[in-house]
Design a protein around this motif. Structure first.
Motif, mmCIF file in Angstrom:
data_model
loop_
_atom_site.group_PDB
_atom_site.id
_atom_site.type_symbol
_atom_site.label_atom_id
_atom_site.label_comp_id
_atom_site.label_asym_id
_atom_site.label_seq_id
_atom_site.Cartn_x
_atom_site.Cartn_y
_atom_site.Cartn_z
ATOM 1 N N ALA A 59 0.835 -1.202 0.000
ATOM 2 C CA ALA A 59 0.000 0.000 0.000
ATOM 3 C C ALA A 59 0.869 1.250 0.000
ATOM 4 O O ALA A 59 0.572 2.238 -0.691
ATOM 5 C CB ALA A 59 -0.930 -0.005 1.213
ATOM 6 N N ALA A 60 1.957 1.216 0.767
ATOM 7 C CA ALA A 60 2.875 2.359 0.811
ATOM 8 C C ALA A 60 3.573 2.545 -0.532
ATOM 9 O O ALA A 60 3.733 3.675 -1.009
ATOM 10 C CB ALA A 60 3.904 2.161 1.927
ATOM 11 N N VAL A 61 3.998 1.453 -1.144
ATOM 12 C CA VAL A 61 4.649 1.531 -2.458
ATOM 13 C C VAL A 61 3.697 2.146 -3.482
ATOM 14 O O VAL A 61 4.081 3.031 -4.266
ATOM 15 C CB VAL A 61 5.106 0.128 -2.915
ATOM 16 C CG1 VAL A 61 5.503 0.147 -4.395
ATOM 17 C CG2 VAL A 61 6.278 -0.351 -2.065
ATOM 18 N N THR A 62 2.444 1.704 -3.479
ATOM 19 C CA THR A 62 1.452 2.243 -4.413
ATOM 20 C C THR A 62 1.233 3.733 -4.178
ATOM 21 O O THR A 62 1.145 4.523 -5.129
ATOM 22 C CB THR A 62 0.123 1.485 -4.265
ATOM 23 O OG1 THR A 62 0.334 0.104 -4.562
ATOM 24 C CG2 THR A 62 -0.935 2.053 -5.198
ATOM 25 N N SER A 63 1.151 4.142 -2.909
ATOM 26 C CA SER A 63 0.950 5.553 -2.584
ATOM 27 C C SER A 63 2.116 6.400 -3.080
ATOM 28 O O SER A 63 1.919 7.472 -3.662
ATOM 29 C CB SER A 63 0.785 5.718 -1.071
ATOM 30 O OG SER A 63 0.675 7.088 -0.718
ATOM 31 N N ILE A 64 3.328 5.933 -2.865
ATOM 32 C CA ILE A 64 4.506 6.690 -3.310
ATOM 33 C C ILE A 64 4.528 6.798 -4.829
ATOM 34 O O ILE A 64 4.775 7.872 -5.390
ATOM 35 C CB ILE A 64 5.797 6.030 -2.784
ATOM 36 C CG1 ILE A 64 5.886 6.190 -1.263
ATOM 37 C CG2 ILE A 64 7.029 6.655 -3.454
ATOM 38 C CD1 ILE A 64 7.027 5.425 -0.626
ATOM 39 N N ARG A 65 4.246 5.704 -5.508
ATOM 40 C CA ARG A 65 4.252 5.739 -6.976
ATOM 41 C C ARG A 65 3.177 6.666 -7.524
ATOM 42 O O ARG A 65 3.347 7.280 -8.580
ATOM 43 C CB ARG A 65 4.073 4.329 -7.522
ATOM 44 C CG ARG A 65 5.307 3.449 -7.333
ATOM 45 C CD ARG A 65 5.061 2.033 -7.784
ATOM 46 N NE ARG A 65 6.289 1.232 -7.660
ATOM 47 C CZ ARG A 65 6.319 -0.097 -7.744
ATOM 48 N NH1 ARG A 65 5.190 -0.767 -7.944
ATOM 49 N NH2 ARG A 65 7.462 -0.751 -7.611
ATOM 50 N N THR A 66 2.063 6.802 -6.800
ATOM 51 C CA THR A 66 1.005 7.706 -7.220
ATOM 52 C C THR A 66 1.437 9.156 -7.093
ATOM 53 O O THR A 66 1.146 9.993 -7.956
ATOM 54 C CB THR A 66 -0.263 7.472 -6.379
ATOM 55 O OG1 THR A 66 -0.715 6.127 -6.566
ATOM 56 C CG2 THR A 66 -1.372 8.437 -6.760
ATOM 57 N N CYS A 219 -2.131 13.646 13.843
ATOM 58 C CA CYS A 219 -3.186 14.613 13.567
ATOM 59 C C CYS A 219 -2.689 15.841 12.817
ATOM 60 O O CYS A 219 -3.498 16.634 12.316
ATOM 61 C CB CYS A 219 -3.869 15.026 14.868
ATOM 62 S SG CYS A 219 -2.754 15.688 16.111
ATOM 63 N N LEU A 220 -1.376 16.031 12.724
ATOM 64 C CA LEU A 220 -0.806 17.138 11.960
ATOM 65 C C LEU A 220 -0.168 16.668 10.655
ATOM 66 O O LEU A 220 0.479 17.438 9.963
ATOM 67 C CB LEU A 220 0.245 17.867 12.810
ATOM 68 C CG LEU A 220 -0.280 18.586 14.058
ATOM 69 C CD1 LEU A 220 0.873 19.122 14.894
ATOM 70 C CD2 LEU A 220 -1.231 19.712 13.667
ATOM 71 N N THR A 221 -0.385 15.405 10.339
ATOM 72 C CA THR A 221 0.242 14.787 9.180
ATOM 73 C C THR A 221 -0.716 14.789 7.996
ATOM 74 O O THR A 221 -1.878 14.389 8.141
ATOM 75 C CB THR A 221 0.637 13.332 9.518
ATOM 76 O OG1 THR A 221 1.522 13.340 10.640
ATOM 77 C CG2 THR A 221 1.308 12.661 8.337
ATOM 78 N N PRO A 222 -0.283 15.220 6.827
ATOM 79 C CA PRO A 222 -1.174 15.206 5.659
ATOM 80 C C PRO A 222 -1.579 13.788 5.278
ATOM 81 O O PRO A 222 -0.836 12.830 5.494
ATOM 82 C CB PRO A 222 -0.326 15.867 4.569
ATOM 83 C CG PRO A 222 1.086 15.706 5.015
ATOM 84 C CD PRO A 222 1.047 15.757 6.501
ATOM 85 N N SER A 223 -2.768 13.663 4.705
ATOM 86 C CA SER A 223 -3.301 12.352 4.339
ATOM 87 C C SER A 223 -2.504 11.716 3.211
ATOM 88 O O SER A 223 -2.071 12.388 2.270
ATOM 89 C CB SER A 223 -4.762 12.479 3.915
ATOM 90 O OG SER A 223 -5.583 12.768 5.026
ATOM 91 N N ARG A 224 -2.332 10.410 3.323
ATOM 92 C CA ARG A 224 -1.762 9.592 2.262
ATOM 93 C C ARG A 224 -2.564 8.283 2.209
ATOM 94 O O ARG A 224 -2.095 7.230 2.594
ATOM 95 C CB ARG A 224 -0.284 9.282 2.536
ATOM 96 C CG ARG A 224 0.634 10.470 2.473
ATOM 97 C CD ARG A 224 0.748 11.026 1.052
ATOM 98 N NE ARG A 224 1.813 12.012 0.942
ATOM 99 C CZ ARG A 224 1.668 13.313 1.185
ATOM 100 N NH1 ARG A 224 0.491 13.782 1.577
ATOM 101 N NH2 ARG A 224 2.682 14.144 1.053
ATOM 102 N N PRO A 225 -3.828 8.370 1.772
ATOM 103 C CA PRO A 225 -4.660 7.162 1.798
ATOM 104 C C PRO A 225 -4.105 6.088 0.873
ATOM 105 O O PRO A 225 -3.586 6.404 -0.208
ATOM 106 C CB PRO A 225 -6.017 7.676 1.321
ATOM 107 C CG PRO A 225 -5.727 8.932 0.557
ATOM 108 C CD PRO A 225 -4.520 9.534 1.216
ATOM 109 N N PRO A 226 -4.191 4.802 1.276
ATOM 110 C CA PRO A 226 -4.746 4.318 2.535
ATOM 111 C C PRO A 226 -3.725 4.235 3.667
ATOM 112 O O PRO A 226 -4.027 3.724 4.734
ATOM 113 C CB PRO A 226 -5.226 2.919 2.151
ATOM 114 C CG PRO A 226 -4.171 2.458 1.179
ATOM 115 C CD PRO A 226 -3.792 3.683 0.386
ATOM 116 N N VAL A 227 -2.509 4.724 3.446
ATOM 117 C CA VAL A 227 -1.470 4.635 4.476
ATOM 118 C C VAL A 227 -1.855 5.456 5.700
ATOM 119 O O VAL A 227 -1.719 5.014 6.840
ATOM 120 C CB VAL A 227 -0.116 5.113 3.909
ATOM 121 C CG1 VAL A 227 0.950 5.116 4.995
ATOM 122 C CG2 VAL A 227 0.313 4.239 2.745
#
Length: 316
Positions: A59-66, A219-227
């Motif tokens: 899931a993290a790999v997919t998010s980074i590649r996106t 709570c201060l971290t930007p979203s990186r769904p689904p991570v």
């Protein structure tokens, strides 16, 4: 022209290119480790995420590649709580050299009871410190094959108020989760500094740097769904905290700089600029208790005995 005037200031949003280099980030599938991996991927380097959870790693790999088109990123299985698996994990990298490893993975327990790894070590000390200690020994041939590799150990600001009990490293007599966590991170930081001293004595080209993220909150971290997904409500509730601390994307900055900045040197400590809690990364003075080389040497000997690995001994 002086070096100070010819070197541009460090910009966390405009990182230097690193094509052709290979970086390994333990725990790169979540939290600060994810953002270290994402930011390093944007430099053109090959980034390997070490994770014990294959689904979360993918899931993290997919998010980074996106988010980073063309990112050269993949995952390998790595369980720092199982020392016997580390040799296989290194072999699975299938590479001839490694330009940097970021020791970021960690376990933090909030409540009793005390838990142990498969090797019988207290879970936080065994994973956060002993796992990385042994992993470094296994990786040293790959690191030594690079021109000027770096080992970056991610400690914690929570370690600043702690002291090691060398007679109770496994917290058998005094187990308090938050204290044990802080001490496990302190042990990591002692190791990172002692490792650099030993590498210098050997004339090695590998450098060891210690960093900490300051105060980094989900709570201060930007979203990186689904991570990671941050709701609008969580963002509003966290607004006051932003005056003192930061998100995990910013908590990644000291480690990223320690990997990439040619001005960073082994044996240094890097953290956030403002009160060591938030802001851009800067070098800070090594904490007074971390400068105790006698404690560091005793911890090293105990860690070697517990793992059966000595990171400063050349391995074939």
């Amino acid at each position: 022209m002086s070096s100070a005037s010819s070197t541009p200031p460090w910009d966390v949003h405009r990182l230097p290119r690193a094509e052709g280099r290979v970086f390994l980030v333990t725990g790169g599938n979540a939290g600060i480790g994810y953002f270290i991996s994402e930011q390093l991927s944007a430099t053109g380097a090959t980034v390997v995420l070490g994770s014990r959870d294959a689904a979360r790693a993918e899931a993290a790999v997919t998010s980074i590649r996106t988010r980073v088109p063309g990112a050269q990123v993949h995952a390998v299985r790595l369980d720092l709580a199982e020392l016997s698996s580390l040799r296989t994990a290194v072999e699975s990298l299938e590479m001839h050299r490694l330009d940097a490893v970021v020791h970021n993975a960690g376990v933090a327990l909030d409540d009793p009871p005390r838990r142990e790894t498969r090797d019988g070590h207290e879970l936080m000390f065994g994973t956060n410190h002993l796992g990385h200690f042994a992993r470094t020994g296994r990786l040293m041939p790959l690191l030594s094959a690079a021109p000027a590799a770096r080992i970056v150990t991610v400690g914690s600001f929570a370690a600043k108020s702690e002291r090691l009990d060398l007679d109770d490293l496994q917290s058998r007599r005094d187990y308090r989760p938050k204290r044990t966590y802080g001490r496990s991170k302190l042990a990591q930081m002692y190791f990172g500094l002692e490792l650099d001293r030993r590498l210098r004595a050997l004339g090695s080209t590998v450098a060891s740097v210690v960093v900490h993220p300051g105060g980094a909150l989900d709570c201060l971290t930007p979203s990186r769904p689904p991570v990671h997904v941050r709701t609008a409500g969580a963002r509003l509730r966290a607004a006051p905290a932003a005056l003192l601390v930061q998100g995990k994307h910013a908590g990644a900055w000291p480690a990223v700089r320690a990997v990439l900045d040619p001005a960073v040197r082994g044996g240094q400590l890097w953290g956030p600029r403002q009160f060591s809690l938030r802001g851009t990364p800067r070098q800070e003075a090594v904490w007074s208790h971390l400068a105790d080389t006698a404690v560091a040497a005793r911890l090293w000997d105990a860690s070697r005995d517990l793992t059966g690995v000595d990171p400063d001994t050349p391995r074939g």
